[in-house]
Scaffold this active site. Sequence first.
Site, PDB file in Angstrom:
ATOM      1  N   TYR A 178       0.829  -1.224   0.000  1.00  0.00           N
ATOM      2  CA  TYR A 178       0.000   0.000   0.000  1.00  0.00           C
ATOM      3  C   TYR A 178       0.862   1.274   0.000  1.00  0.00           C
ATOM      4  N   SER A 188       0.458  -8.400  -1.323  1.00  0.00           N
ATOM      5  CA  SER A 188       0.270  -7.525  -2.487  1.00  0.00           C
ATOM      6  C   SER A 188       0.401  -8.381  -3.741  1.00  0.00           C
ATOM      7  N   PHE A 199       9.933  -0.800   3.688  1.00  0.00           N
ATOM      8  CA  PHE A 199       8.527  -0.919   4.089  1.00  0.00           C
ATOM      9  C   PHE A 199       8.168  -2.351   4.467  1.00  0.00           C
ATOM     10  N   ALA A 200       8.893  -3.332   3.915  1.00  0.00           N
ATOM     11  CA  ALA A 200       8.434  -4.724   4.014  1.00  0.00           C
ATOM     12  C   ALA A 200       8.277  -5.144   5.469  1.00  0.00           C
ATOM     13  N   SER A 228       5.993   3.809  13.265  1.00  0.00           N
ATOM     14  CA  SER A 228       4.562   4.003  13.472  1.00  0.00           C
ATOM     15  C   SER A 228       4.305   4.819  14.725  1.00  0.00           C
ATOM     16  N   TYR A 264       3.325  -6.593  17.166  1.00  0.00           N
ATOM     17  CA  TYR A 264       3.580  -5.738  15.993  1.00  0.00           C
ATOM     18  C   TYR A 264       4.217  -4.418  16.419  1.00  0.00           C
ATOM     19  N   LYS A 283       8.281  -2.493  15.908  1.00  0.00           N
ATOM     20  CA  LYS A 283       8.676  -1.143  15.476  1.00  0.00           C
ATOM     21  C   LYS A 283       9.623  -0.523  16.505  1.00  0.00           C
ATOM     22  N   PHE A 296     -16.310   0.910  17.195  1.00  0.00           N
ATOM     23  CA  PHE A 296     -15.863   0.317  18.460  1.00  0.00           C
ATOM     24  C   PHE A 296     -15.846   1.344  19.596  1.00  0.00           C
ATOM     25  N   ARG A 336      -8.108  10.036  15.704  1.00  0.00           N
ATOM     26  CA  ARG A 336      -6.826   9.703  15.083  1.00  0.00           C
ATOM     27  C   ARG A 336      -6.429  10.799  14.106  1.00  0.00           C
ATOM     28  N   ARG A 343     -12.886  -1.839  21.226  1.00  0.00           N
ATOM     29  CA  ARG A 343     -11.955  -2.864  20.733  1.00  0.00           C
ATOM     30  C   ARG A 343     -10.745  -2.877  21.668  1.00  0.00           C
ATOM     31  N   ASP A 365      -7.331  -0.459  21.822  1.00  0.00           N
ATOM     32  CA  ASP A 365      -7.474   0.861  21.179  1.00  0.00           C
ATOM     33  C   ASP A 365      -7.151   1.973  22.174  1.00  0.00           C
TER      34      ASP A 365
HETATM   35  P1  NAD Z   1       1.441  -3.644   3.067  1.00  0.00           P
HETATM   36  O1  NAD Z   1       1.165  -4.960   3.696  1.00  0.00           O
HETATM   37  O2  NAD Z   1       0.472  -3.127   2.068  1.00  0.00           O
HETATM   38  O3  NAD Z   1       2.894  -3.647   2.400  1.00  0.00           O
HETATM   39  C1  NAD Z   1       3.956  -4.353   2.939  1.00  0.00           C
HETATM   40  C2  NAD Z   1       4.580  -5.169   1.812  1.00  0.00           C
HETATM   41  O4  NAD Z   1       5.732  -5.851   2.323  1.00  0.00           O
HETATM   42  C3  NAD Z   1       3.633  -6.231   1.268  1.00  0.00           C
HETATM   43  O5  NAD Z   1       3.524  -6.070  -0.132  1.00  0.00           O
HETATM   44  C4  NAD Z   1       4.316  -7.561   1.634  1.00  0.00           C
HETATM   45  O6  NAD Z   1       4.129  -8.542   0.630  1.00  0.00           O
HETATM   46  C5  NAD Z   1       5.771  -7.154   1.764  1.00  0.00           C
HETATM   47  N1  NAD Z   1       6.540  -7.996   2.687  1.00  0.00           N
HETATM   48  C6  NAD Z   1       6.264  -8.298   3.978  1.00  0.00           C
HETATM   49  N2  NAD Z   1       7.241  -9.062   4.495  1.00  0.00           N
HETATM   50  C7  NAD Z   1       8.181  -9.241   3.518  1.00  0.00           C
HETATM   51  C8  NAD Z   1       9.411  -9.932   3.450  1.00  0.00           C
HETATM   52  N3  NAD Z   1       9.882 -10.618   4.481  1.00  0.00           N
HETATM   53  N4  NAD Z   1      10.101  -9.889   2.294  1.00  0.00           N
HETATM   54  C9  NAD Z   1       9.646  -9.209   1.224  1.00  0.00           C
HETATM   55  N5  NAD Z   1       8.473  -8.554   1.223  1.00  0.00           N
HETATM   56  C10 NAD Z   1       7.743  -8.560   2.360  1.00  0.00           C
HETATM   57  O7  NAD Z   1       1.633  -2.591   4.271  1.00  0.00           O
HETATM   58  P2  NAD Z   1       1.693  -1.008   4.245  1.00  0.00           P
HETATM   59  O8  NAD Z   1       0.464  -0.486   4.858  1.00  0.00           O
HETATM   60  O9  NAD Z   1       2.118  -0.520   2.919  1.00  0.00           O
HETATM   61  O10 NAD Z   1       2.864  -0.782   5.304  1.00  0.00           O
HETATM   62  C11 NAD Z   1       4.185  -0.537   4.921  1.00  0.00           C
HETATM   63  C12 NAD Z   1       5.025  -0.330   6.149  1.00  0.00           C
HETATM   64  O11 NAD Z   1       4.505   0.767   6.895  1.00  0.00           O
HETATM   65  C13 NAD Z   1       5.076  -1.503   7.116  1.00  0.00           C
HETATM   66  O12 NAD Z   1       6.367  -1.584   7.669  1.00  0.00           O
HETATM   67  C14 NAD Z   1       4.067  -1.103   8.177  1.00  0.00           C
HETATM   68  O13 NAD Z   1       4.349  -1.710   9.409  1.00  0.00           O
HETATM   69  C15 NAD Z   1       4.287   0.383   8.238  1.00  0.00           C
HETATM   70  N6  NAD Z   1       3.150   1.140   8.762  1.00  0.00           N
HETATM   71  C16 NAD Z   1       1.925   1.002   8.180  1.00  0.00           C
HETATM   72  C17 NAD Z   1       0.834   1.711   8.681  1.00  0.00           C
HETATM   73  C18 NAD Z   1      -0.530   1.553   8.087  1.00  0.00           C
HETATM   74  O14 NAD Z   1      -1.505   1.905   8.745  1.00  0.00           O
HETATM   75  N7  NAD Z   1      -0.687   1.053   6.870  1.00  0.00           N
HETATM   76  C19 NAD Z   1       1.015   2.576   9.765  1.00  0.00           C
HETATM   77  C20 NAD Z   1       2.278   2.693  10.332  1.00  0.00           C
HETATM   78  C21 NAD Z   1       3.349   1.970   9.816  1.00  0.00           C
HETATM   79  C1  WQD Z   2      -9.031   3.682  13.661  1.00  0.00           C
HETATM   80  C2  WQD Z   2     -10.255   3.943  14.533  1.00  0.00           C
HETATM   81  C3  WQD Z   2     -10.995   2.049  15.802  1.00  0.00           C
HETATM   82  C4  WQD Z   2     -12.270  -0.404  12.435  1.00  0.00           C
HETATM   83  C5  WQD Z   2      -3.746   0.791  13.466  1.00  0.00           C
HETATM   84  C6  WQD Z   2      -2.553   0.216  14.145  1.00  0.00           C
HETATM   85  C7  WQD Z   2      -1.417   1.196  14.129  1.00  0.00           C
HETATM   86  C8  WQD Z   2      -1.158   1.679  12.709  1.00  0.00           C
HETATM   87  C9  WQD Z   2      -2.387   2.140  12.031  1.00  0.00           C
HETATM   88  C10 WQD Z   2       0.595   0.367  11.729  1.00  0.00           C
HETATM   89  C11 WQD Z   2     -10.144   3.309  15.918  1.00  0.00           C
HETATM   90  C12 WQD Z   2     -12.045   2.469  14.797  1.00  0.00           C
HETATM   91  C13 WQD Z   2     -11.784   0.641  13.180  1.00  0.00           C
HETATM   92  C14 WQD Z   2     -13.650  -0.721  12.537  1.00  0.00           C
HETATM   93  C15 WQD Z   2     -13.918   1.064  14.122  1.00  0.00           C
HETATM   94  N1  WQD Z   2      -0.644   0.639  11.876  1.00  0.00           N
HETATM   95  N2  WQD Z   2     -12.593   1.362  14.016  1.00  0.00           N
HETATM   96  N3  WQD Z   2     -14.427   0.029  13.373  1.00  0.00           N
HETATM   97  O1  WQD Z   2      -6.157   1.242  15.444  1.00  0.00           O
HETATM   98  O2  WQD Z   2      -5.658   3.694  15.016  1.00  0.00           O
HETATM   99  O3  WQD Z   2      -4.134   1.983  14.144  1.00  0.00           O
HETATM  100  O4  WQD Z   2      -3.402   1.131  12.125  1.00  0.00           O
HETATM  101  O5  WQD Z   2       1.549   0.773  12.310  1.00  0.00           O
HETATM  102  O6  WQD Z   2      -0.314   0.549  14.648  1.00  0.00           O
HETATM  103  O7  WQD Z   2      -2.901  -0.080  15.490  1.00  0.00           O
HETATM  104  O8  WQD Z   2      -6.342   2.230  13.100  1.00  0.00           O
HETATM  105  O9  WQD Z   2      -7.985   2.046  11.268  1.00  0.00           O
HETATM  106  O10 WQD Z   2      -7.771   0.140  12.926  1.00  0.00           O
HETATM  107  O11 WQD Z   2      -8.775   2.292  13.675  1.00  0.00           O
HETATM  108  O12 WQD Z   2     -14.672   1.706  14.885  1.00  0.00           O
HETATM  109  O13 WQD Z   2     -14.152  -1.663  11.910  1.00  0.00           O
HETATM  110  O14 WQD Z   2     -11.399   3.340  13.912  1.00  0.00           O
HETATM  111  O15 WQD Z   2     -11.598   1.675  17.026  1.00  0.00           O
HETATM  112  O16 WQD Z   2     -10.730   4.175  16.826  1.00  0.00           O
HETATM  113  P1  WQD Z   2      -5.633   2.276  14.548  1.00  0.00           P
HETATM  114  P2  WQD Z   2      -7.727   1.592  12.665  1.00  0.00           P
END
Ligand code: NAD
Ligand code: WQD
Length: 337
Positions: free
Chosen positions: A11, A36, A81-82, A125, A150, A154, A218, A231, A295, A298
């Site tokens: 993503y 992906s 990112f992976a 994160s 998770y 980080k 939630f 958020r 949830r 949270d």
């Molecule tokens: P995503 O799952 O869409 O993308 C991660 C990609 O990494 C995937 O395509 C997956 O196939 C690949 N991957 C995972 N493990 C791998 C490995 N061992 N080798 C090669 N490829 C691998 O996730 P995203 O939302 O794009 O998140 C990207 C990064 O950002 C992650 O590190 C995630 O923890 C961090 N992050 C995401 C969010 C969020 O809410 N989406 C928030 C904070 C931090």
């Molecule tokens: C947002 C709000 C839920 C789903 C998570 C990870 C965090 C980061 C981002 C990677 C909250 C509410 C959600 C639903 C709901 N990821 N909600 N009904 O929990 O802030 O963060 O993703 O690093 O580490 O914890 O994001 O989108 O899950 O929730 O009411 O079906 O929406 O309670 O208040 P969150 P979220």
Amino acid sequence: MKILVTGGTGYIGSHTVVELQNAGFDVVIVDALFNSQKEVVDHIAAITGKVPEFEAFDLTDNKKTADFFKRHSDLTGVIHFAAHKAVGESVQHPIKYYRNNLVSLMNILEEMNTHGIQHLVFSSSCTVYGQADRLPVSESAPIKKAESPYGNTKQIAEEIITDTVHVSKLNAIALRYFNPIGAHESGLIGELPNGVPDNLLPYITQTAYGIREQLKVFGDDYNTPDGTPIRDYIHVVDLAKAHVKAIQRMVQGQMKQAFEVFNLGTGNGYSVLEVIKAFEKATGIKINYKIVGRREGDIEQIWADPSYSNRELGWKAERSLDEMVASAWKWEQHYRQ
Ligand code: NAD
Ligand code: WQD
């Protein structure tokens, strides 16, 4: 200059590849396609007119990782990112998370050191702050005990990077994302959650599309104006652009320390009900939702103080909540059709 983007078909990675290419960087993506699809490479190319290099393998495999770096020792930097990212799954399968998220990082750090590749941008994160005592939360806020394996990956990853930077020539920037949502304006790339979404926005768009019957909200008994949690939602394209700024800062020798940390948020907090209302207004579709219990895990409310990122990275999130929800809906429709 060529940048390795691990997780580049995911993503946030895919949106970042687009912005890197638009800024003139060459990109090689490594993604094991755990969460992906390979077609994302074609969609990136359709947006930018440039086909990124792509290799599919698991970065926890140290032999394959070493072989890759031998063939790409001319890399300028790495954006890592992976990782696995499902909070709930990490509670059920902690070893899977620790192994994947930490072994991949350590393999990359070792290979960067071997080949003298100096610049690393790491996806961290806002989860590292837990429920911050003071809002908005700045980079100097204390790190709280992680709520999940998770989140702990980080925190540990930031520590591994800190220790590595001390004893090597590595420069690193950790970007602490708040809540990334939305999709590229083309509708060609976006978030593709596996199975039933955990996160709010994909649940809303899937409910709007009729894939889910009802959104569960939630909890509405939090100490916030409407009782639902708050958020800092940030458009994924704004987030992607910050990665380009981070790489440029490193390449141009503008870092103040060898390891820097930046918040990536807008500085605005929105409640769950405000996000639902924004979606309904932007799309004209009513969301069938029901208030249910809280949830587990949270936090009540968090939003970023992005002033340090604004000043130092020369970056600012520009897109509104309306643009975030509208683009997420455009992506959901394109994808389903
Ligand atoms: P995503 O799952 O869409 O993308 C991660 C990609 O990494 C995937 O395509 C997956 O196939 C690949 N991957 C995972 N493990 C791998 C490995 N061992 N080798 C090669 N490829 C691998 O996730 P995203 O939302 O794009 O998140 C990207 C990064 O950002 C992650 O590190 C995630 O923890 C961090 N992050 C995401 C969010 C969020 O809410 N989406 C928030 C904070 C931090
Ligand atoms: C947002 C709000 C839920 C789903 C998570 C990870 C965090 C980061 C981002 C990677 C909250 C509410 C959600 C639903 C709901 N990821 N909600 N009904 O929990 O802030 O963060 O993703 O690093 O580490 O914890 O994001 O989108 O899950 O929730 O009411 O079906 O929406 O309670 O208040 P969150 P979220």
